[in-house]
Design an enzyme around this catalytic site. Sequence first.
Site, PDB file in Angstrom:
ATOM      1  N   GLU A   1      70.735  24.345  49.185  1.00  0.00           N
ATOM      2  CA  GLU A   1      71.463  25.229  50.099  1.00  0.00           C
ATOM      3  C   GLU A   1      72.947  24.871  50.179  1.00  0.00           C
ATOM      4  OE1 GLU A   1      68.167  27.700  51.330  1.00  0.00           O
ATOM      5  OE2 GLU A   1      70.334  27.889  51.380  1.00  0.00           O
TER       6      GLU A   1
ATOM      7  N   ARG B   1      75.598  27.798  48.931  1.00  0.00           N
ATOM      8  CA  ARG B   1      76.423  28.382  50.001  1.00  0.00           C
ATOM      9  C   ARG B   1      77.810  27.755  50.052  1.00  0.00           C
ATOM     10  NH1 ARG B   1      72.410  30.154  54.938  1.00  0.00           N
ATOM     11  NH2 ARG B   1      70.432  29.688  53.933  1.00  0.00           N
TER      12      ARG B   1
ATOM     13  N   ASP C   1      62.076  31.439  41.945  1.00  0.00           N
ATOM     14  CA  ASP C   1      62.966  32.579  41.704  1.00  0.00           C
ATOM     15  C   ASP C   1      64.263  32.309  40.950  1.00  0.00           C
ATOM     16  OD1 ASP C   1      63.893  31.163  43.908  1.00  0.00           O
ATOM     17  OD2 ASP C   1      63.817  32.832  45.303  1.00  0.00           O
TER      18      ASP C   1
ATOM     19  N   GLU D   1      67.536  40.732  48.742  1.00  0.00           N
ATOM     20  CA  GLU D   1      67.091  40.831  47.351  1.00  0.00           C
ATOM     21  C   GLU D   1      66.830  42.256  46.872  1.00  0.00           C
ATOM     22  OE1 GLU D   1      66.788  36.842  48.773  1.00  0.00           O
ATOM     23  OE2 GLU D   1      65.791  38.640  49.560  1.00  0.00           O
TER      24      GLU D   1
ATOM     25  N   THR E   1      73.287  32.730  43.232  1.00  0.00           N
ATOM     26  CA  THR E   1      72.142  33.270  43.961  1.00  0.00           C
ATOM     27  C   THR E   1      72.449  33.534  45.432  1.00  0.00           C
ATOM     28  OG1 THR E   1      69.724  33.056  44.113  1.00  0.00           O
ATOM     29  CG2 THR E   1      71.055  31.122  44.707  1.00  0.00           C
TER      30      THR E   1
END
Length: 616
Positions: free
Chosen positions: A246, A250, A376, A510, A596
Amino acid sequence: MLLRKLPGVSASGMGLRLSQKFVFLLFISGLVTLCFGALFFLPDSVRLKRIFLSKSESPAVTAVSEHGAREQPRNAAGEPEHPRGMTPGRGDVSTRLRALSRRPSVSYEARTAGRAREERNAGFSGQSRDAFDYGKLKKCLFKPPLGSDGGQPSDPQARERRDKVKEMMKFAWENYRRYAWGKNELRPLTRNGHIGNMFGGLRGASIVDSLDTLYIMGLTQEFEEAKEWVENNLDLNSNGEASLFEVNIRYVGGLLSAYYLTGAEVFKKKVVELGEKLLPAFNTPTGIPRGVINLGSWSWGWASAGSSILAEFGTLHLEFVHLTELSGNPVFTEKVMNIRKVLNKIEKPHGLYPNFLSPVSGNWVQHHVSIGGLGDSFYEYLIKSYLMSDKTDEEAKKMYYSAMDAIEANLVQKSPGGLTYIAEWRGGILDHKMGHLACFSGGMVGIGADDGELTKRQHYLDLAAEITHTCHESYSRSATKLGPEAFRFDAGAEATATRLSDRYYILRPEVIESYMYMWRLTHDPKYRQWGWEAVEALEHHCRVEAGFSGIRDVYATTVSHDNMQQSFFLSETLKYLYLLFSDDDLLSLEDWVFNTEAHPLPIIRRNSHPHSPLCP
């Protein structure tokens, strides 16, 4: 000397009474137990364990430069149980990790710190950190990042809808600014900030995540105040356990894209410093990083046991390659190239990549395969690594299309009603469900269509359209016209959640992400129409007086809010909607790939090309 410390025992040890002998033996037994406990359970005992344990444990893999070539279920109350790409713990750091975490010994910590400092200070052919030339980067772009007119569409309806999305972003930002400034996320119902422990001690996740969205939308004042906060208040020396995944997608992704869009040195300085703090995560026997790291020290801030997750260690490549570009230090690229080396050494069941890998042995821990949470973005980063390399990373290309062959052979299914979906695989048994997180795959398959085998290119585009259609159905079959966290294709159900625990929607991007990609690839107007339906549903069901909130049941006509405005709503959901209604030259796919978290990163071009002859 030891016997002298026991009352009533002579130095010679002779003439011990029975009770004294019992005390002495009890003491020795306790000492032996303590030593063996330390040997087998302290983090710095890994190498000693390999002396005593099975020889099936693989030796450490040495990182060698080869450059050149998300799950978050929530409970019924709407609170996060699993972060995107993480096991129990997008939410708080794993409970398992908190329970098992312990500090390593000073000796191991010193070795780890020394190795990290060496990597940090390593130069690249004598190149200094200031050698990166931002001006040359801009010359390598086919088109200006913001397009010829900020991506303003000529179609009046698209322009009106784009303006609406911009208003939504401004509303969400202003409420975050008013009630949660400097915190990680906004709680709009209670009008306060949320910190959590997913980012360790880092703050301002919504600020860093929003930088590029504010910039491309032309919200100049808001961008400048966000930039000022980063320069003066973003403290990277915070202490606490943070998710490597994360923080990377981010914070590292957000700072990288802000630098590449603006050239502001503050973003470059911060992101290289943060990248250096992530390097100790790779100090494992295989080089596969652990999922959690303490940013405030060079110690291991994670548990000594446990597995690494495919979607976590497989979602670092784009950002780390760009960290090498900015810093001139090859260690970032070496770390992620070593991950591929490990993956290419081990057998894949039916060509599939399971979700859990031991960072100690380099072996799969269990055979659960998912294109949704836990797996994913690993697949997403394979095709995007190839595209970001200006289509020179042949290894990434080979890995992606081999994985696609295995996915199609084992996971892609057709429902009785004609809907195409990607099931999950558990040791050879199919679980006929598809998570919201897996709906990114429509866009992924679409952007990879042109570089597949010539005979399969149209097939890939058709498959991308079918997956995107299925994900739209999961929205259109709910009362709110928003999609559930997971939907199933069994017991007569199709594209609907059959379990109460799967009915929530937390402002996820998504499905809208796939709409955006499919619009750019096909210009079929249905994708813009589907995106507008999502805007209307967000406005009607998720907009509250002080921001936007997720909802607990997409099938309920009277909604219950979860009191959380996720940072990825600002970074991804609203950005993808804005791009959907913009002209294609705004962050053109010819020049940019999105990480992502939807942070745009430029394609790395090494050679001159007709459109940009001055490209270095």
